[in-house]
Design a protein around this motif. Structure first.
Motif, mmCIF file in Angstrom:
data_model
loop_
_atom_site.group_PDB
_atom_site.id
_atom_site.type_symbol
_atom_site.label_atom_id
_atom_site.label_comp_id
_atom_site.label_asym_id
_atom_site.label_seq_id
_atom_site.Cartn_x
_atom_site.Cartn_y
_atom_site.Cartn_z
ATOM 1 N N GLN A 14 0.930 -1.547 -0.091
ATOM 2 C CA GLN A 14 -0.339 -0.270 0.177
ATOM 3 C C GLN A 14 0.637 1.234 0.146
ATOM 4 N N HIS A 15 2.189 1.324 0.640
ATOM 5 C CA HIS A 15 2.724 2.100 1.045
ATOM 6 C C HIS A 15 4.030 2.192 0.212
ATOM 7 N N SER A 16 3.664 1.543 -0.856
ATOM 8 C CA SER A 16 5.609 1.102 -2.282
ATOM 9 C C SER A 16 6.547 2.270 -1.414
ATOM 10 N N ASP A 17 5.333 3.687 -2.033
ATOM 11 C CA ASP A 17 6.106 4.997 -2.850
ATOM 12 C C ASP A 17 6.562 5.744 -1.796
ATOM 13 N N GLN A 18 6.493 4.905 -0.535
ATOM 14 C CA GLN A 18 7.130 5.513 0.554
ATOM 15 C C GLN A 18 8.253 5.444 0.886
ATOM 16 N N ALA A 19 8.387 3.844 0.975
ATOM 17 C CA ALA A 19 9.058 3.227 1.198
ATOM 18 C C ALA A 19 9.941 3.428 -0.117
ATOM 19 N N VAL A 20 10.162 3.869 -0.775
ATOM 20 C CA VAL A 20 11.416 4.619 -2.033
ATOM 21 C C VAL A 20 11.859 5.666 -1.519
ATOM 22 N N GLU A 21 11.360 6.296 -0.756
ATOM 23 C CA GLU A 21 11.003 7.866 -0.604
ATOM 24 C C GLU A 21 12.223 7.502 0.689
ATOM 25 N N VAL A 22 11.976 6.773 1.724
ATOM 26 C CA VAL A 22 12.900 6.679 2.897
ATOM 27 C C VAL A 22 14.239 6.087 1.864
ATOM 28 N N PHE A 23 13.892 5.147 1.160
ATOM 29 C CA PHE A 23 15.256 4.290 1.567
ATOM 30 C C PHE A 23 16.193 5.374 0.715
ATOM 31 N N VAL A 24 15.897 6.925 -0.471
ATOM 32 C CA VAL A 24 16.709 7.485 -0.937
ATOM 33 C C VAL A 24 16.757 8.806 0.209
ATOM 34 N N MET A 25 15.956 8.680 1.156
ATOM 35 C CA MET A 25 16.140 9.695 1.890
ATOM 36 C C MET A 25 17.757 9.592 2.880
ATOM 37 N N SER A 27 19.543 7.109 2.032
ATOM 38 C CA SER A 27 20.698 5.840 1.006
ATOM 39 C C SER A 27 21.709 7.517 1.120
ATOM 40 N N GLY A 28 21.121 8.902 0.995
ATOM 41 C CA GLY A 28 21.679 10.390 0.779
ATOM 42 C C GLY A 28 22.551 11.010 2.661
ATOM 43 N N PHE A 29 21.404 10.278 3.441
ATOM 44 C CA PHE A 29 22.346 10.535 5.072
ATOM 45 C C PHE A 29 23.678 9.633 4.322
ATOM 46 N N VAL A 30 23.430 8.261 3.872
ATOM 47 C CA VAL A 30 24.855 6.928 4.267
ATOM 48 C C VAL A 30 26.062 7.636 3.433
ATOM 49 N N ILE A 31 25.715 7.901 2.385
ATOM 50 C CA ILE A 31 26.382 9.193 2.265
ATOM 51 C C ILE A 31 26.836 9.472 2.080
ATOM 52 N N ALA A 32 26.228 11.000 2.459
ATOM 53 C CA ALA A 32 26.697 11.953 3.338
ATOM 54 C C ALA A 32 27.808 11.944 4.217
ATOM 55 N N LEU A 33 27.040 10.675 4.780
ATOM 56 C CA LEU A 33 28.392 10.610 5.995
ATOM 57 C C LEU A 33 29.991 10.018 5.981
ATOM 58 N N MET A 34 29.765 8.878 5.155
ATOM 59 C CA MET A 34 30.519 8.637 4.400
ATOM 60 C C MET A 34 31.541 9.070 4.016
ATOM 61 N N LEU A 35 31.098 10.299 2.716
ATOM 62 C CA LEU A 35 32.032 10.759 2.027
ATOM 63 C C LEU A 35 32.784 11.870 3.533
ATOM 64 N N SER A 36 31.991 12.474 4.372
ATOM 65 C CA SER A 36 32.541 13.733 5.246
ATOM 66 C C SER A 36 33.667 12.613 6.258
ATOM 67 N N ASN A 37 33.136 11.718 6.537
ATOM 68 C CA ASN A 37 34.051 10.597 7.847
ATOM 69 C C ASN A 37 35.235 10.202 7.335
ATOM 70 N N GLU A 38 35.415 10.114 6.053
ATOM 71 C CA GLU A 38 36.171 9.472 5.516
ATOM 72 C C GLU A 38 36.851 10.483 4.599
ATOM 73 N N GLY A 39 36.721 11.232 3.858
ATOM 74 C CA GLY A 39 37.394 12.754 3.848
ATOM 75 C C GLY A 39 37.348 12.975 1.904
ATOM 76 N N GLU A 40 37.070 11.385 1.555
ATOM 77 C CA GLU A 40 37.088 10.565 0.013
ATOM 78 C C GLU A 40 36.193 12.110 -0.920
ATOM 79 N N PRO A 41 36.834 12.590 -1.854
ATOM 80 C CA PRO A 41 36.508 13.454 -2.725
ATOM 81 C C PRO A 41 35.456 12.475 -3.209
ATOM 82 N N TYR A 42 34.070 13.261 -3.851
ATOM 83 C CA TYR A 42 33.186 12.992 -5.138
ATOM 84 C C TYR A 42 33.185 12.321 -5.986
ATOM 85 N N ASP A 43 33.937 12.877 -6.766
ATOM 86 C CA ASP A 43 34.532 12.416 -7.831
ATOM 87 C C ASP A 43 34.886 10.822 -7.943
ATOM 88 N N ARG A 44 35.503 10.268 -6.698
ATOM 89 C CA ARG A 44 36.586 9.161 -6.992
ATOM 90 C C ARG A 44 35.261 7.775 -5.636
#
Length: 94
Positions: A14-25, A27-44
């Motif tokens: 019934q709420h699969s569209d909301q599940a996708v939105e939560v997953f994307v959000m 994922s964005g937080f996890v990627i941002a946290l990982m990039l800020s902690n490791e200091g790896e450039p985004y293009d790499r």
């Protein structure tokens, strides 16, 4: 346990569209946290991610193209248009 699984299945349907939105959000937080902690450039990071996923994509693509004739009668043609008989039958029905 079974009640929880049934609730999860019906809620997900019934709420699969909301599940996708939560997953994307998340994922964005996890990627941002990982990039800020490791200091790896985004293009790499993007290059490494591409190199991790693209070979598997190519294998799946080639496998799908090689086995398309096996499931074509079940799902229609590999391009999704169906055979000419199926297209004409569908056109007569609508």
């Amino acid at each position: 346990m079974a009640l929880g699984l049934c609730w999860t299945r019906s809620t997900t349907r019934q709420h699969s569209d909301q599940a996708v939105e939560v997953f994307v959000m998340l994922s964005g937080f996890v990627i941002a946290l990982m990039l800020s902690n490791e200091g790896e450039p985004y293009d790499r990071y993007i290059f490494r991610r591409f190199m991790r996923l693209y070979p598997l994509f190519l294998i799946a693509l080639v496998y799908g193209m090689m086995t398309g004739h096996l499931y074509g009668s079940v799902f229609g043609s590999p391009l999704g248009f169906g055979t000419s008989e199926q297209v004409s039958k569908h056109a007569r029905r609508t």
